[in-house]
Every structure is written in structure tokens, then in C-alpha cells.
Design a protein around this motif. Sequence first.
Motif, PDB file in Angstrom:
ATOM      1  N   GLY A  21       0.792  -1.216   0.000  1.00 41.41           N
ATOM      2  CA  GLY A  21       0.000   0.000   0.000  1.00 41.41           C
ATOM      3  C   GLY A  21       0.825   1.266   0.000  1.00 41.41           C
ATOM      4  N   TYR A  22       1.913   1.293   0.766  1.00 34.91           N
ATOM      5  CA  TYR A  22       2.696   2.518   0.910  1.00 34.91           C
ATOM      6  C   TYR A  22       3.956   2.543   0.042  1.00 34.91           C
ATOM      7  CZ  TYR A  22      -0.160   4.001   4.872  1.00 34.91           C
ATOM      8  OH  TYR A  22      -1.194   4.407   5.664  1.00 34.91           O
ATOM      9  N   THR A  23       4.576   1.382  -0.196  1.00 33.33           N
ATOM     10  CA  THR A  23       5.807   1.361  -0.979  1.00 33.33           C
ATOM     11  C   THR A  23       5.552   0.934  -2.418  1.00 33.33           C
ATOM     12  OG1 THR A  23       6.857   0.629   1.076  1.00 33.33           O
ATOM     13  CG2 THR A  23       8.233   0.675  -0.863  1.00 33.33           C
ATOM     14  N   GLY A  24       4.397   0.355  -2.694  1.00 33.03           N
ATOM     15  CA  GLY A  24       4.049  -0.006  -4.064  1.00 33.03           C
ATOM     16  C   GLY A  24       4.700  -1.268  -4.571  1.00 33.03           C
ATOM     17  N   LEU A  25       5.127  -2.166  -3.670  1.00 35.55           N
ATOM     18  CA  LEU A  25       5.773  -3.421  -4.060  1.00 35.55           C
ATOM     19  C   LEU A  25       4.797  -4.572  -3.814  1.00 35.55           C
ATOM     20  CD1 LEU A  25       9.292  -2.799  -2.477  1.00 35.55           C
ATOM     21  CD2 LEU A  25       8.583  -2.395  -4.841  1.00 35.55           C
ATOM     22  N   MET A  26       4.469  -5.297  -4.869  1.00 33.47           N
ATOM     23  CA  MET A  26       3.468  -6.351  -4.776  1.00 33.47           C
ATOM     24  C   MET A  26       4.074  -7.612  -4.198  1.00 33.47           C
ATOM     25  SD  MET A  26       0.349  -6.930  -5.205  1.00 33.47           S
ATOM     26  CE  MET A  26      -0.732  -8.343  -5.109  1.00 33.47           C
ATOM     27  N   SER A  27       3.324  -8.279  -3.309  1.00 29.27           N
ATOM     28  CA  SER A  27       3.785  -9.533  -2.712  1.00 29.27           C
ATOM     29  C   SER A  27       2.634 -10.511  -2.597  1.00 29.27           C
ATOM     30  CB  SER A  27       4.387  -9.277  -1.324  1.00 29.27           C
ATOM     31  OG  SER A  27       4.679 -10.508  -0.678  1.00 29.27           O
ATOM     32  N   LEU A  28       2.914 -11.752  -2.967  1.00 28.23           N
ATOM     33  CA  LEU A  28       1.955 -12.841  -2.784  1.00 28.23           C
ATOM     34  C   LEU A  28       2.526 -13.913  -1.865  1.00 28.23           C
ATOM     35  CD1 LEU A  28       0.580 -13.315  -6.422  1.00 28.23           C
ATOM     36  CD2 LEU A  28      -0.564 -12.226  -4.490  1.00 28.23           C
ATOM     37  N   GLY A  29       3.528 -13.557  -1.083  1.00 30.46           N
ATOM     38  CA  GLY A  29       4.176 -14.554  -0.245  1.00 30.46           C
ATOM     39  C   GLY A  29       4.254 -14.198   1.218  1.00 30.46           C
ATOM     40  N   LEU A  36       4.795   5.839  11.522  1.00 26.49           N
ATOM     41  CA  LEU A  36       5.967   5.619  10.676  1.00 26.49           C
ATOM     42  C   LEU A  36       5.931   6.503   9.448  1.00 26.49           C
ATOM     43  CD1 LEU A  36       8.475   3.931   9.750  1.00 26.49           C
ATOM     44  CD2 LEU A  36       6.841   2.332   8.720  1.00 26.49           C
ATOM     45  N   PHE A  37       4.738   6.743   8.907  1.00 24.77           N
ATOM     46  CA  PHE A  37       4.622   7.504   7.674  1.00 24.77           C
ATOM     47  C   PHE A  37       4.588   9.004   7.907  1.00 24.77           C
ATOM     48  CE2 PHE A  37       3.313   3.247   6.716  1.00 24.77           C
ATOM     49  CZ  PHE A  37       4.097   3.007   5.604  1.00 24.77           C
ATOM     50  N   GLY A  58       9.073   6.736   6.210  1.00 25.49           N
ATOM     51  CA  GLY A  58       7.754   6.514   5.634  1.00 25.49           C
ATOM     52  C   GLY A  58       7.501   7.353   4.401  1.00 25.49           C
ATOM     53  N   ARG A  59       7.972   8.575   4.391  1.00 28.91           N
ATOM     54  CA  ARG A  59       7.783   9.432   3.217  1.00 28.91           C
ATOM     55  C   ARG A  59       8.635   8.945   2.051  1.00 28.91           C
ATOM     56  NH1 ARG A  59       7.670  14.909   6.917  1.00 28.91           N
ATOM     57  NH2 ARG A  59       5.472  14.721   7.507  1.00 28.91           N
ATOM     58  N   ALA A  60       9.782   8.347   2.359  1.00 38.11           N
ATOM     59  CA  ALA A  60      10.591   7.747   1.297  1.00 38.11           C
ATOM     60  C   ALA A  60       9.846   6.564   0.669  1.00 38.11           C
ATOM     61  CB  ALA A  60      11.940   7.294   1.854  1.00 38.11           C
ATOM     62  N   PHE A  61       9.163   5.771   1.501  1.00 40.59           N
ATOM     63  CA  PHE A  61       8.364   4.669   0.963  1.00 40.59           C
ATOM     64  C   PHE A  61       7.318   5.185  -0.023  1.00 40.59           C
ATOM     65  CE2 PHE A  61       8.911   1.923   5.057  1.00 40.59           C
ATOM     66  CZ  PHE A  61      10.233   1.687   4.710  1.00 40.59           C
ATOM     67  N   ILE A  62       6.614   6.245   0.376  1.00 40.83           N
ATOM     68  CA  ILE A  62       5.559   6.798  -0.468  1.00 40.83           C
ATOM     69  C   ILE A  62       6.145   7.354  -1.759  1.00 40.83           C
ATOM     70  CG2 ILE A  62       3.786   8.583  -0.613  1.00 40.83           C
ATOM     71  CD1 ILE A  62       3.403   8.234   2.423  1.00 40.83           C
ATOM     72  N   ALA A  63       7.310   7.995  -1.684  1.00 38.86           N
ATOM     73  CA  ALA A  63       7.958   8.524  -2.891  1.00 38.86           C
ATOM     74  C   ALA A  63       8.313   7.390  -3.846  1.00 38.86           C
ATOM     75  CB  ALA A  63       9.214   9.303  -2.498  1.00 38.86           C
ATOM     76  N   ILE A  64       8.768   6.272  -3.319  1.00 41.98           N
ATOM     77  CA  ILE A  64       9.095   5.115  -4.167  1.00 41.98           C
ATOM     78  C   ILE A  64       7.828   4.568  -4.814  1.00 41.98           C
ATOM     79  CG2 ILE A  64       9.921   2.725  -4.116  1.00 41.98           C
ATOM     80  CD1 ILE A  64      11.882   3.607  -1.919  1.00 41.98           C
ATOM     81  N   ARG A  65       6.745   4.562  -4.069  1.00 41.87           N
ATOM     82  CA  ARG A  65       5.475   4.086  -4.634  1.00 41.87           C
ATOM     83  C   ARG A  65       5.016   4.952  -5.799  1.00 41.87           C
ATOM     84  NH1 ARG A  65       0.431   5.053  -0.944  1.00 41.87           N
ATOM     85  NH2 ARG A  65       0.893   7.157  -1.676  1.00 41.87           N
ATOM     86  N   LYS A 124      13.737   0.061  -0.066  1.00 39.07           N
ATOM     87  CA  LYS A 124      12.947  -1.104  -0.464  1.00 39.07           C
ATOM     88  C   LYS A 124      13.186  -2.269   0.487  1.00 39.07           C
ATOM     89  CE  LYS A 124      12.118  -0.353  -5.392  1.00 39.07           C
ATOM     90  NZ  LYS A 124      12.295  -0.900  -6.762  1.00 39.07           N
ATOM     91  N   LEU A 125      14.442  -2.493   0.827  1.00 42.08           N
ATOM     92  CA  LEU A 125      14.731  -3.583   1.762  1.00 42.08           C
ATOM     93  C   LEU A 125      14.204  -3.264   3.159  1.00 42.08           C
ATOM     94  CD1 LEU A 125      18.330  -4.705   0.718  1.00 42.08           C
ATOM     95  CD2 LEU A 125      16.118  -5.656   0.061  1.00 42.08           C
ATOM     96  N   THR A 126      14.261  -1.982   3.552  1.00 40.36           N
ATOM     97  CA  THR A 126      13.691  -1.595   4.848  1.00 40.36           C
ATOM     98  C   THR A 126      12.189  -1.844   4.878  1.00 40.36           C
ATOM     99  OG1 THR A 126      15.381   0.108   5.163  1.00 40.36           O
ATOM    100  CG2 THR A 126      13.379   0.301   6.470  1.00 40.36           C
ATOM    101  N   SER A 127      11.519  -1.536   3.769  1.00 36.18           N
ATOM    102  CA  SER A 127      10.078  -1.783   3.686  1.00 36.18           C
ATOM    103  C   SER A 127       9.776  -3.270   3.804  1.00 36.18           C
ATOM    104  CB  SER A 127       9.533  -1.239   2.357  1.00 36.18           C
ATOM    105  OG  SER A 127       8.149  -1.513   2.240  1.00 36.18           O
ATOM    106  N   PHE A 128      10.552  -4.103   3.120  1.00 32.72           N
ATOM    107  CA  PHE A 128      10.365  -5.545   3.230  1.00 32.72           C
ATOM    108  C   PHE A 128      10.583  -6.012   4.665  1.00 32.72           C
ATOM    109  CE2 PHE A 128      10.218  -6.406  -1.329  1.00 32.72           C
ATOM    110  CZ  PHE A 128       9.485  -7.581  -1.368  1.00 32.72           C
ATOM    111  N   ALA A 129      11.618  -5.479   5.318  1.00 30.55           N
ATOM    112  CA  ALA A 129      11.932  -5.912   6.686  1.00 30.55           C
ATOM    113  C   ALA A 129      10.815  -5.525   7.655  1.00 30.55           C
ATOM    114  CB  ALA A 129      13.257  -5.301   7.128  1.00 30.55           C
ATOM    115  N   ILE A 130      10.327  -4.289   7.577  1.00 29.00           N
ATOM    116  CA  ILE A 130       9.252  -3.848   8.472  1.00 29.00           C
ATOM    117  C   ILE A 130       7.979  -4.643   8.207  1.00 29.00           C
ATOM    118  CG2 ILE A 130       7.765  -1.904   9.078  1.00 29.00           C
ATOM    119  CD1 ILE A 130      10.138  -0.058   8.491  1.00 29.00           C
ATOM    120  N   SER A 131       7.668  -4.835   6.939  1.00 33.50           N
ATOM    121  CA  SER A 131       6.477  -5.592   6.580  1.00 33.50           C
ATOM    122  C   SER A 131       6.560  -7.028   7.087  1.00 33.50           C
ATOM    123  CB  SER A 131       6.318  -5.577   5.056  1.00 33.50           C
ATOM    124  OG  SER A 131       5.184  -6.309   4.658  1.00 33.50           O
ATOM    125  N   ALA A 132       7.717  -7.668   6.891  1.00 33.95           N
ATOM    126  CA  ALA A 132       7.893  -9.046   7.353  1.00 33.95           C
ATOM    127  C   ALA A 132       7.851  -9.121   8.872  1.00 33.95           C
ATOM    128  CB  ALA A 132       9.214  -9.596   6.828  1.00 33.95           C
TER     129      ALA A 132
END
Length: 357
Positions: free
Chosen positions: A66-74, A200-201, A206-213, A230-238
Amino acid sequence: MINGNLKATYAADEKIVDNRYKFSFVWGLAVLAAWLPIFANDYVILVACQVGIMVVAVVGLNVLTGYTGLMSLGHAAFVAIGAYGVTLLHHAATALSIPEGIQPFFTIPGAMALAAVIGLIVGLPSLRVKGVYLAVATLSANFIIIFLIELDALAPWTGGKTGLTTVDPSIFGWVLDTQREVFILIAVMAFATVLLVQNLFRTRVGRAFIAIRERDYSAEILGISLLRYKLTSFAISAACCGLAGALMAYFYARVLPEQFELLLSLQLVAALIVGGMGRTMGPVFGVLVIVLSPELLKVILSAIAGDSIEAAQFRAPLQEIIFGLLIIGFIMFEPLGMTQISDRVFRALNRWPFARG
């Protein structure tokens, strides 16, 4: 025409709940969560615990998608890592003679950290691919992790296909050995996760995540490191999904590999689409719809056809059809999800009895 809320100070502008209707709604949810373990029956507690666990997991997916724009199905894989990780860490803490009353303060962060590390590894393809290709990459990671859990060589630790028996957490001597007691922990963690991710946002991260999205190439030109964020977003999400897995391990008496397969990942994505991606309350609304719809359908069919075997056989595929119709319907008619509908309702209430447009 009234078209906004007057904010005369910076403190007013920084408020998450910026009008009395949202304030009443949020505090109403908090009062309901406090009321449930005292007065609700066991069935309601069971559903409420499922809602709380799903909210934590979907909040994690919302950070990434939703915030970083990276799709995940896992993301079900990260939930599995949290569930298995917290159980194994409890056994390790017992072997190290750590007092039971403080073990959760080590095992829950440990499970979240383990999920975050795996999230960093799974997130590496996001540096080269995105969209459907990234979704397939994360889906492959889900299959790999479930395969490793079921592997016979790791069965002494993971239990293989038979799963692991979980432990009852003890917090300063208070053993959470009933669903009502575990619900209190789940509710507190769910509220805390939503609040922390919302804040966080407001930060640079968090604003960097939105800019990447919005446009990753433009964000990189502005000095935002795609590798780092991107890796920080994956780490927080996981990590959030790892927390959901830990709560799931505390809630269920046993964790099994089939609990964390593709269906769970699809349910997380469906809840996010229905609730609204990139919004604070999107995971909450989406989970309420996704979890309560099958329960409501079960009640309706039981009232019409009874609890016969034929009704149960008819209900199972009908639930899958409803999931599909919900996703298609929201994508076609309300792509911003339930959150957008609630915003319109709150705006109308805030303007009443003046402008109606």
C-alpha cells in the motif's frame, strides 16, 4: 460550502483523528475490544482473535504494497516464520533457564527479527523487478519456506508435516492459557501495530516509501536510496507478519504448515484491496469484511438449510466465490476500498446539516 476541517495549530494538523466522528469511531472500537473478553461468548472471542491476528498481518502487507508499491503474494511465509520462530525460541529460552514470566519479551521480538531478516533476503529481487514479476518471486519464496518447514531433515525442529505444539505465554507470571486472555494480548498488539505504522509515515522513512510508490526513478534522483528503503520496507512488513505469526502460535494449540500456504497470502491481499491500500484503517476494514463475511454466510445458510452435510458442502465453494466477487467488485466500483467509503460518510457527517455535496 464546508470542504475541510479548520486546523489553526501544528498540533491540530498532526492529529491522526482529526474530527469528532473519527474520534468516536476509534474509541468505540477500543471500548468494544475491552468489552468483548468480559461479556462475549467463546465463538465471538474466537472470531475476534482471528480478526486481530489478520489485522496485524495486513498492516504489514500494507507497508509494502500500500505505501511502498511493491506487490507480494508470499507474506504467509513471514507469518509462518513468526509462528514457528516464537515456538522454537520459547523452547530455547527454557533451555537457557530464562524465567517464563519474561520469555515473551525475548521470543516475540526474536521472532519478528527473524522474519525481518528473511524479509530482507526475499526483498532482494525488488531491486531488479517489480509488478507481477516481484509477486511471482515472493510467491516462490512462500513455496520454498513451506517446503523447508515440511522437510524431513528439519522435522526435529519444525515438526515436519505434523507441525509443532505451541506454548502458553506467561507475562510476569500471568499465564495466558485461555482464548479470552490471549485476546487481550492480540487486541493490544493490533492497536499498537496500527498506531506505530501510522506514525511511521510521518517520518523520513515513511515518506521515502511513499515517494518510491509514486515514482521510484524520480525518488532515486531526489537522493532516496532504492536499495536501502525497499529492503527496509520488506523488513518492516515481514516483522509485522512475524508478530502476527507469533500471536497465531499463542492462540492455536498447534501450528501446521498448511495454515500458511497460498490461501493465507491471498486472503491478506484480498483484505488489503477491500479495505483500501495505503490507508491507516484499510487493513481494519478489509479484515472485518473478509473474516466476517464467511461467518455471516455460515449463519444465514445454517438458518436456511440447517447444519446438514449438504449445506456445509455448498457453503465451502460459496465462500470462495464471495471472496472473488468482493475483490472484483471493489476493483471495478471502489478501487480505493472501504476506507474511501468511510471517508465520504465522515465528510457528510462533518458537514451536516449544511452542505450535502
